[in-house]
Design an enzyme around this catalytic site. Structure first.
Site, mmCIF file in Angstrom:
data_model
loop_
_atom_site.group_PDB
_atom_site.id
_atom_site.type_symbol
_atom_site.label_atom_id
_atom_site.label_comp_id
_atom_site.label_asym_id
_atom_site.label_seq_id
_atom_site.Cartn_x
_atom_site.Cartn_y
_atom_site.Cartn_z
ATOM 1 N N GLN A 134 2.990 9.991 1.340
ATOM 2 C CA GLN A 134 4.287 9.336 1.147
ATOM 3 C C GLN A 134 4.979 9.784 -0.141
ATOM 4 O O GLN A 134 6.187 9.577 -0.291
ATOM 5 C CB GLN A 134 4.129 7.807 1.137
ATOM 6 C CG GLN A 134 3.715 7.243 2.488
ATOM 7 C CD GLN A 134 3.606 5.731 2.424
ATOM 8 O OE1 GLN A 134 2.572 5.200 2.045
ATOM 9 N NE2 GLN A 134 4.673 5.050 2.775
ATOM 10 N N HIS A 160 -1.827 6.818 7.662
ATOM 11 C CA HIS A 160 -0.939 7.793 7.008
ATOM 12 C C HIS A 160 -1.661 9.121 6.756
ATOM 13 O O HIS A 160 -1.042 10.188 6.786
ATOM 14 C CB HIS A 160 -0.450 7.244 5.659
ATOM 15 C CG HIS A 160 0.784 6.393 5.740
ATOM 16 N ND1 HIS A 160 1.998 6.876 6.169
ATOM 17 C CD2 HIS A 160 0.998 5.091 5.412
ATOM 18 C CE1 HIS A 160 2.911 5.905 6.113
ATOM 19 N NE2 HIS A 160 2.328 4.807 5.659
ATOM 20 N N HIS A 167 -3.344 0.583 7.947
ATOM 21 C CA HIS A 167 -2.013 1.201 7.889
ATOM 22 C C HIS A 167 -2.047 2.442 6.984
ATOM 23 O O HIS A 167 -1.554 3.510 7.353
ATOM 24 C CB HIS A 167 -1.007 0.162 7.375
ATOM 25 C CG HIS A 167 0.378 0.690 7.171
ATOM 26 N ND1 HIS A 167 1.460 0.228 7.881
ATOM 27 C CD2 HIS A 167 0.868 1.627 6.317
ATOM 28 C CE1 HIS A 167 2.556 0.871 7.480
ATOM 29 N NE2 HIS A 167 2.222 1.714 6.534
ATOM 30 N N GLU A 168 -2.656 2.289 5.810
ATOM 31 C CA GLU A 168 -2.674 3.405 4.852
ATOM 32 C C GLU A 168 -3.562 4.543 5.342
ATOM 33 O O GLU A 168 -3.215 5.709 5.185
ATOM 34 C CB GLU A 168 -3.122 2.925 3.462
ATOM 35 C CG GLU A 168 -2.219 1.890 2.808
ATOM 36 C CD GLU A 168 -0.743 2.213 2.886
ATOM 37 O OE1 GLU A 168 -0.368 3.404 2.806
ATOM 38 O OE2 GLU A 168 0.060 1.277 3.052
ATOM 39 N N GLY A 188 0.816 -1.201 0.000
ATOM 40 C CA GLY A 188 0.000 0.000 0.000
ATOM 41 C C GLY A 188 0.848 1.248 0.000
ATOM 42 O O GLY A 188 2.037 1.217 0.355
#
Ligand code: NI
Length: 151
Positions: free
Chosen positions: A50, A133, A129-130, A45
């Protein structure tokens, strides 16, 4: 186009990302670039911050398929799983993170149409997790036993 993946320490990784308001060519380019960048990095991902873009956009590439989630929001989170996790922005490390076992998110596609996705197992882990972010949270904030990955 492959974009540079920023590493921990870059301020944009700690920003609270803004929702996408315009579903235009620029968004399509961002998504196409994120897909290509994720593929090259061989990751599960990637979130827009990022690659230096503080917008609520993530891509996830797992066994269940490839997903583009724009303005994703959790509907519910159920259960619990504990397992290893890494991040393309924290190179060479991994850690043990507790995540929900199943999640439901609603999101827009690149055209602005709204959908929902129920994910479980590793896919749920990747989605969580993504989405973290997008709020400036890295897995290392939640992980136990962060260690250098073995080659
Ligand atoms: Ni990550």
């Amino acid at each position: 186009m492959i974009r540079e993946i920023l590493q921990v320490g870059s301020p944009v990784l700690r920003e609270k990302c803004k929702p996408v308001e315009r579903f235009d060519g620029e968004l399509c380019t961002l998504l196409d670039d994120m897909k290509e960048t994720l593929k090259k990095a061989n990751g599960a991902g990637l979130a827009a911050p990022q690659v230096g873009v503080p917008l609520r956009v993530v891509v996830v590439d797992v066994e269940e398929g490839y997903f583009e989630l724009v303005n994703p929001v959790f509907v519910w989170q159920k259960g619990e799983q504990t397992g290893p996790e890494g991040c393309l922005s924290v190179k060479g490390k991994s850690g043990i993170v507790c995540r929900p076992e199943r999640v439901k998110v609603v999101f827009s596609d690149r055209k602005g149409d709204r959908y929902s996705l129920v994910a479980r197992g590793f896919c749920a882990r990747a989605v969580c997790h993504e989405l973290d972010h997008l709020d400036g949270i890295l897995y290392t904030d939640k992980a136990k036993n962060i260690r250098d990955e073995k080659e």
